[in-house]
Design an enzyme around this catalytic site. Sequence first.
Site, PDB file in Angstrom:
ATOM      1  N   ARG A   1     -24.935 -13.699  16.992  1.00  0.00           N
ATOM      2  CA  ARG A   1     -23.684 -14.106  16.868  1.00  0.00           C
ATOM      3  C   ARG A   1     -23.273 -13.228  15.595  1.00  0.00           C
ATOM      4  NH1 ARG A   1     -24.339 -16.459  20.926  1.00  0.00           N
ATOM      5  NH2 ARG A   1     -23.929 -18.603  21.533  1.00  0.00           N
TER       6      ARG A   1
ATOM      7  N   GLN B   1     -12.856 -12.718   1.630  1.00  0.00           N
ATOM      8  CA  GLN B   1     -13.591 -12.352   0.329  1.00  0.00           C
ATOM      9  C   GLN B   1     -12.586 -11.950  -0.792  1.00  0.00           C
ATOM     10  OE1 GLN B   1     -17.000  -9.558   2.359  1.00  0.00           O
ATOM     11  NE2 GLN B   1     -15.052  -9.821   3.705  1.00  0.00           N
TER      12      GLN B   1
ATOM     13  N   ASP C   1     -14.142  -3.691  -3.510  1.00  0.00           N
ATOM     14  CA  ASP C   1     -15.081  -2.736  -3.007  1.00  0.00           C
ATOM     15  C   ASP C   1     -15.697  -2.077  -4.092  1.00  0.00           C
ATOM     16  OD1 ASP C   1     -13.822  -3.395  -0.726  1.00  0.00           O
ATOM     17  OD2 ASP C   1     -12.446  -1.371  -0.747  1.00  0.00           O
TER      18      ASP C   1
ATOM     19  N   ARG D   1       0.638  -1.206   0.103  1.00  0.00           N
ATOM     20  CA  ARG D   1      -0.154   0.059   0.121  1.00  0.00           C
ATOM     21  C   ARG D   1       0.898   1.094   0.012  1.00  0.00           C
ATOM     22  NH1 ARG D   1      -5.448  -0.851   0.383  1.00  0.00           N
ATOM     23  NH2 ARG D   1      -6.340  -2.824   1.497  1.00  0.00           N
ATOM     24  N   ASP D   2       2.043   1.206  -0.231  1.00  0.00           N
ATOM     25  CA  ASP D   2       3.015   2.300  -0.551  1.00  0.00           C
ATOM     26  C   ASP D   2       2.743   3.343  -1.388  1.00  0.00           C
ATOM     27  OD1 ASP D   2       5.228   1.620   1.787  1.00  0.00           O
ATOM     28  OD2 ASP D   2       5.572  -0.055   0.353  1.00  0.00           O
TER      29      ASP D   2
ATOM     30  N   ARG E   1     -31.493 -17.781  15.938  1.00  0.00           N
ATOM     31  CA  ARG E   1     -30.687 -16.862  16.317  1.00  0.00           C
ATOM     32  C   ARG E   1     -30.480 -15.704  15.210  1.00  0.00           C
ATOM     33  NH1 ARG E   1     -25.554 -20.556  17.558  1.00  0.00           N
ATOM     34  NH2 ARG E   1     -25.309 -20.666  19.799  1.00  0.00           N
TER      35      ARG E   1
ATOM     36  N   GLY F   1      -6.693   0.187  -7.334  1.00  0.00           N
ATOM     37  CA  GLY F   1      -8.021   0.724  -6.953  1.00  0.00           C
ATOM     38  C   GLY F   1      -7.879   2.490  -7.249  1.00  0.00           C
TER      39      GLY F   1
ATOM     40  N   GLU G   1     -18.618  -3.042   6.547  1.00  0.00           N
ATOM     41  CA  GLU G   1     -17.812  -2.710   7.437  1.00  0.00           C
ATOM     42  C   GLU G   1     -17.526  -1.280   7.689  1.00  0.00           C
ATOM     43  OE1 GLU G   1     -13.552  -3.410   6.278  1.00  0.00           O
ATOM     44  OE2 GLU G   1     -13.810  -2.758   4.383  1.00  0.00           O
TER      45      GLU G   1
ATOM     46  N   THR H   1     -10.522  -4.179  -7.371  1.00  0.00           N
ATOM     47  CA  THR H   1     -11.049  -3.716  -5.992  1.00  0.00           C
ATOM     48  C   THR H   1     -12.154  -4.811  -5.895  1.00  0.00           C
ATOM     49  OG1 THR H   1     -11.655  -2.570  -4.074  1.00  0.00           O
ATOM     50  CG2 THR H   1     -11.900  -1.450  -6.241  1.00  0.00           C
TER      51      THR H   1
HETATM   52  O1  F6P Z   1      -9.944  -2.292  -0.620  1.00  0.00           O
HETATM   53  C1  F6P Z   1     -10.163  -3.433  -0.289  1.00  0.00           C
HETATM   54  C2  F6P Z   1     -10.071  -3.964   0.980  1.00  0.00           C
HETATM   55  O2  F6P Z   1     -10.294  -5.260   1.191  1.00  0.00           O
HETATM   56  C3  F6P Z   1     -11.476  -3.377   1.974  1.00  0.00           C
HETATM   57  O3  F6P Z   1     -12.720  -4.068   1.560  1.00  0.00           O
HETATM   58  C4  F6P Z   1     -10.835  -3.361   3.106  1.00  0.00           C
HETATM   59  O4  F6P Z   1     -11.376  -2.264   4.039  1.00  0.00           O
HETATM   60  C5  F6P Z   1      -9.298  -3.193   3.078  1.00  0.00           C
HETATM   61  O5  F6P Z   1      -9.207  -3.481   1.819  1.00  0.00           O
HETATM   62  C6  F6P Z   1      -8.541  -4.096   4.124  1.00  0.00           C
HETATM   63  O6  F6P Z   1      -7.203  -3.760   3.951  1.00  0.00           O
HETATM   64  P1  F6P Z   1      -6.128  -4.619   4.509  1.00  0.00           P
HETATM   65  O7  F6P Z   1      -6.091  -5.738   3.481  1.00  0.00           O
HETATM   66  O8  F6P Z   1      -4.934  -3.758   4.328  1.00  0.00           O
HETATM   67  O9  F6P Z   1      -6.296  -4.953   5.896  1.00  0.00           O
END
Ligand code: F6P
Length: 375
Positions: free
Chosen positions: A290, A298, A135, A74-75, A170, A110, A230, A133
Amino acid sequence: MTKTIGILTAGGDSPGLNAAIRGVGKAALGTYNMHLVGFRDGFRGLLQDRTISLSGGELSGILTVGGTILGTSRDKPSSMPIGGQQMDMRNAMAEVYHKHHLDVLVCLGGGGTAKNAYSLIENGLNVITLPKTIDNDVAMTDVTFGFDTALGIATEAIDRLHSTAHSHHRIIVVEIMGHNAGWLALGAGVSGGADVILIPEIPYDVEIVAEAIRRRSRRGSRFSIVAVSEGALSINDAQLQAEAREVIEAADDKKERKKAKARLAEIQTGASNTLQLSQQLEGLTGLESRVTILGHLQRGGTPSAADRLLATRLGTACARFIHEGTYGVMVAARGDGAEAVPLEKVIGKRKVVPLDHPWIHSARDIQVCLGDRLE
Ligand code: F6P
């Protein structure tokens, strides 16, 4: 004249990256007679000149393989952690680019990667990006590769959670990735038949969610599946977040900005928020609850057929654009084809779910609670 392409993958990995590398590479080498150099681990590998040959058999047998054979990180070129400091390393990267006599650097990533790639244009580099991505939040493309695979994985997870939730009467709160966009949770929630879907674009009221679950119980369904993105937030937290962000943007005063940043950090997101939501629902409904956090499951494993096709389509289009001399663009998915979109139209934007999106209408029409009202 023979062109030389550099290629790297940056940001979080996603299924379909290898299919895209293969698409770019096979078209570049076989159709356009170009040279290809891979850089390892994103922009860091470019800086450190760590290369991988892609001209031998490396492109074979990777179509179905998850992750990225190049590795990723991620640099950011303009702010890299070097010796405990954030350094602008773009000039150093430009040197490596010229050392390899590159005509263009292909960056698979992305929205963040598009921004980073664009920042290299100022240093005289030719760049071209491909949107990946899970996302699906990259602007100006119909879709990103990785999304379809993650959608399938999350949907299967919801399918499986149904039988156990049903057996035990549940609530199961399942957290789905997506960063600050709800595409994955909404898509998987609808296709998996979740009863409640909470996404960042629609702040939720926990009382409404609880009432939707109680109503199901009264009608004889004593279990519920809550698909939560999330990035989803309660109405209250979304309000606090918006206020803190406003202050951070407007504040001239360092202290004030620091305070607002601390307030922002206090707002629970991700796993802790999901856990809290589950506890609240247990208290409000009297049903056991739960939590299942799908997390990096994913992002792993073999890409779906749709992602292989998309990644190959965009990868081969990328090689064609390079052949034509089209640079400074993202290769966007448009209908069944591909389009070169200038990077300045992509960067600084995030594609979130529009509130009038058809998936939202469909969810409401089948009485899925989206946390803002009872359907
Ligand atoms: O951007 C893709 C993603 O999987 C997001 O859904 C998630 O918030 C993030 O990357 C998680 O990042 P890392 O793998 O750096 O924890």
